[in-house]
Scaffold this active site. Sequence first.
Site, short mmCIF file in Angstrom:
data_model
loop_
_atom_site.label_atom_id
_atom_site.label_comp_id
_atom_site.label_asym_id
_atom_site.label_seq_id
_atom_site.Cartn_x
_atom_site.Cartn_y
_atom_site.Cartn_z
N SER A 198 0.87 -1.18 0.00
CA SER A 198 0.00 0.00 0.00
C SER A 198 0.90 1.22 0.00
O SER A 198 2.03 1.17 0.53
CB SER A 198 -0.86 0.02 1.27
N TYR B 234 -1.06 -0.64 10.24
CA TYR B 234 -1.24 -0.98 8.81
C TYR B 234 0.01 -0.57 8.03
O TYR B 234 0.53 -1.35 7.22
CB TYR B 234 -2.49 -0.27 8.28
P1 NAP Z 1 -11.38 -5.96 0.80
O1 NAP Z 1 -12.30 -5.55 -0.27
O2 NAP Z 1 -11.69 -5.66 2.21
O3 NAP Z 1 -11.09 -7.54 0.62
C1 NAP Z 1 -10.20 -8.17 1.50
C2 NAP Z 1 -10.04 -9.61 1.09
O4 NAP Z 1 -9.07 -10.20 1.98
C3 NAP Z 1 -11.31 -10.41 1.22
O5 NAP Z 1 -11.41 -11.31 0.13
C4 NAP Z 1 -11.11 -11.18 2.53
O6 NAP Z 1 -11.73 -12.44 2.52
C5 NAP Z 1 -9.62 -11.38 2.52
N1 NAP Z 1 -9.05 -11.63 3.85
C6 NAP Z 1 -8.97 -10.79 4.92
N2 NAP Z 1 -8.37 -11.40 5.97
C7 NAP Z 1 -8.06 -12.65 5.54
C8 NAP Z 1 -7.43 -13.75 6.15
N3 NAP Z 1 -6.99 -13.70 7.42
N4 NAP Z 1 -7.28 -14.89 5.43
C9 NAP Z 1 -7.71 -14.97 4.14
N5 NAP Z 1 -8.32 -13.94 3.51
C10 NAP Z 1 -8.50 -12.80 4.21
O7 NAP Z 1 -9.93 -5.30 0.56
P2 NAP Z 1 -9.22 -4.80 -0.79
O8 NAP Z 1 -9.39 -3.35 -0.87
O9 NAP Z 1 -9.60 -5.66 -1.93
O10 NAP Z 1 -7.69 -5.04 -0.36
C11 NAP Z 1 -6.91 -6.09 -0.91
C12 NAP Z 1 -5.45 -5.81 -0.60
O11 NAP Z 1 -5.07 -4.55 -1.17
C13 NAP Z 1 -5.16 -5.70 0.90
O12 NAP Z 1 -3.90 -6.26 1.18
C14 NAP Z 1 -5.11 -4.19 1.12
O13 NAP Z 1 -4.33 -3.84 2.24
C15 NAP Z 1 -4.49 -3.74 -0.18
N6 NAP Z 1 -4.74 -2.31 -0.48
C16 NAP Z 1 -6.02 -1.85 -0.66
C17 NAP Z 1 -6.21 -0.50 -0.93
C18 NAP Z 1 -7.58 0.11 -1.14
O14 NAP Z 1 -7.67 1.35 -1.23
N7 NAP Z 1 -8.64 -0.68 -1.25
C19 NAP Z 1 -5.11 0.36 -1.03
C20 NAP Z 1 -3.85 -0.16 -0.83
C21 NAP Z 1 -3.67 -1.50 -0.57
P3 NAP Z 1 -13.03 -12.82 3.41
O15 NAP Z 1 -14.08 -11.79 3.14
O16 NAP Z 1 -13.39 -14.18 2.91
O17 NAP Z 1 -12.57 -12.79 4.84
#
Ligand code: NAP
Length: 244
Positions: free
Chosen positions: A139, A152
């Site tokens: 991130s 984070y």
């Molecule tokens: P999201 O929509 O909240 O989805 C998170 C995903 O991670 C879900 O599929 C969830 O699965 C899974 N997950 C969470 N804890 C887990 C665990 N302990 N074991 C297995 N699966 C787990 O988040 P996102 O925005 O797509 O983020 C994905 C990645 O991108 C993350 O690493 C986040 O930090 C990074 N990121 C996101 C952003 C942003 O602005 N969105 C920016 C920078 C980085 P379940 O629902 O099945 O638990």
Amino acid sequence: MAKTVLVTGASRGIGREIALLFAENGCSVAINYRKSIKQATALKEKINAFGGTAEIFQADVGNYDEVKTMVDNICKTFGFIDTLVNNAGISEQLLFTDISPDRWAKMINTNLTSAYNCCHCVLPKMIRNHKGCIINIASMWGETGGSCEVHYSVAKAGIIGLTKALAKEVGLSNIRVNCVSPGVIMTDMMSAFDEQTIAQLKDETPLYRMGTPQDVANTVLFLADDKSSFITGQIIGVNGGIYI
Ligand code: NAP
């Protein structure tokens, strides 16, 4: 590009989009999820409906034993994991003084130790086969530091360190390790932010829009492709220019 890819946290958001894009490009996809079985199953069915290959695998990636069992099961199903995408993650906004030891441990475990767990279980076979590709999702807060997101930011900075160090160690085994560092991407994770904050972030973004899961997925696919065979140890920002 006939490969098998494991995408952690592929039930929703960015991970779902990565899994879908790899499947559309002919890869067999292992869809990892923790809780969202409905969404994971719907994704598998969507991929199968267009003739793609996908299976779902439940595991908390923060738990080493669960990851080991998952990787063994994926190898039984697909034979070999060519590409590992460490995407699963959680976020929360808290003052540093409000981050309890439990919250700290959960954040580091889910967002950083998870990548250790998955790499550690997948790498031995990659090393034996002298090929493989690992892509970690960090991130921009791991690069800049985010106020009220110290835990984070620390976890994501750790992902960047892991990427660089591991890339140096496994390069001779023909394994590439890279990192995608997203900016603000519209997923469930952003639902904690109000409209005013989102508008402010957009104002600060040179490309003047929020990112989409597709923006991130396209970059992950690019890094996994053999055309990127001379790219390793890199941190690729997908952030609309908000951090340069
Ligand atoms: P999201 O929509 O909240 O989805 C998170 C995903 O991670 C879900 O599929 C969830 O699965 C899974 N997950 C969470 N804890 C887990 C665990 N302990 N074991 C297995 N699966 C787990 O988040 P996102 O925005 O797509 O983020 C994905 C990645 O991108 C993350 O690493 C986040 O930090 C990074 N990121 C996101 C952003 C942003 O602005 N969105 C920016 C920078 C980085 P379940 O629902 O099945 O638990």
